[in-house]
Design a protein around this motif. Sequence first.
Motif, PDB file in Angstrom:
ATOM      1  N   HIS A 150      42.896  51.430  48.142  1.00 19.71           N
ATOM      2  CA  HIS A 150      42.405  50.221  47.560  1.00 19.71           C
ATOM      3  C   HIS A 150      42.804  48.994  48.140  1.00 19.71           C
ATOM      4  N   GLU A 209      34.580  49.551  46.800  1.00 20.71           N
ATOM      5  CA  GLU A 209      35.017  49.131  45.246  1.00 20.71           C
ATOM      6  C   GLU A 209      33.729  48.946  44.683  1.00 20.71           C
ATOM      7  N   ALA A 233      39.455  51.108  38.874  1.00 18.37           N
ATOM      8  CA  ALA A 233      40.354  50.309  39.438  1.00 18.37           C
ATOM      9  C   ALA A 233      40.911  49.369  38.424  1.00 18.37           C
ATOM     10  N   THR A 261      47.558  48.861  39.970  1.00 15.90           N
ATOM     11  CA  THR A 261      48.057  48.139  41.037  1.00 15.90           C
ATOM     12  C   THR A 261      49.404  47.594  41.330  1.00 15.90           C
ATOM     13  N   ASP A 318      45.477  46.743  46.371  1.00 13.86           N
ATOM     14  CA  ASP A 318      44.224  46.087  46.351  1.00 13.86           C
ATOM     15  C   ASP A 318      44.478  44.687  47.089  1.00 13.86           C
TER      16      ASP A 318
END
Length: 266
Positions: free
Chosen positions: A6, A82, A137, A165, A196
């Motif tokens: 990601h 995403e 996410a 994250t 991310d």
Amino acid sequence: MFCDIHNHILPAVDDGAQSLDDSLRMIDQALHAGITTLCATPHIRSYQSETITQEKHIAVGEMLRNELAKRDITLDLHVGCEMYYTSEFQDLAKNTVFHYQQRNGFVLVELPPAEAPAWFADICFSLMMNGTKILLAHPERNIALMRNPLVLAKYLRTGICTQVTAGSIVGKYGKEIQEFALRIVRSGAATVIACDAHDTFRRPFSDIAPCYDEIATTLGTIIADRLCSENPRAILEGGQPYQQIFDDEAEQALLKKARKKRFLFF
Ligand SMILES: [Fe+2]
């Protein structure tokens, strides 16, 4: 070595890297942080969600791979996306062009930052029945889930997987998000850690090493390796990540802070 699934490294397609130079700087930082496999996940939103947009992202990924080859930079680079949750989500998620590696498997989806509808679980369940798996996410940055982790528990019991994250674990987004991120990981509810990354300073790849160290120190290297390397690689390769069964004990661990506050209040 780490695998990050990601991030926003593709140049000039979203709010991540704005140029080829930005992308190359981010990749240099990723390599120095020990990331050897990357899957770029540019944003797909309802108004730009046509298949053609994702086809363009795939072409930009190919261009970036060529630029890396010209510079003798070794990186295993892939393209996913995403997907922002909208009313079109169910239809879009069925299209494998939006899945990792563009083959039937996981799709990465983000909820609006302050919304966590209970029916999201029902929609995801119906997608999962048809082979589309869901990787949610950064649930730790969703205010509604933070306020009511029971909704996250419902998602997890449905079979939704989560990506936490790295920056949240190391406190980049504040103490409240950090505490929730750690609670998700400690309860066994996290499937994957990713950066991310959008740039090299505010949301960088360099968060991965201190995040790995934090998880390795508190939960051991087996779990740290699973979250930062093995599970993301399994998802990218179309396999099945290891996911702890989300049982009553895990739910208690996920809800722990909310219950403590409640007891104090009453
Ligand atoms: Fe993102």
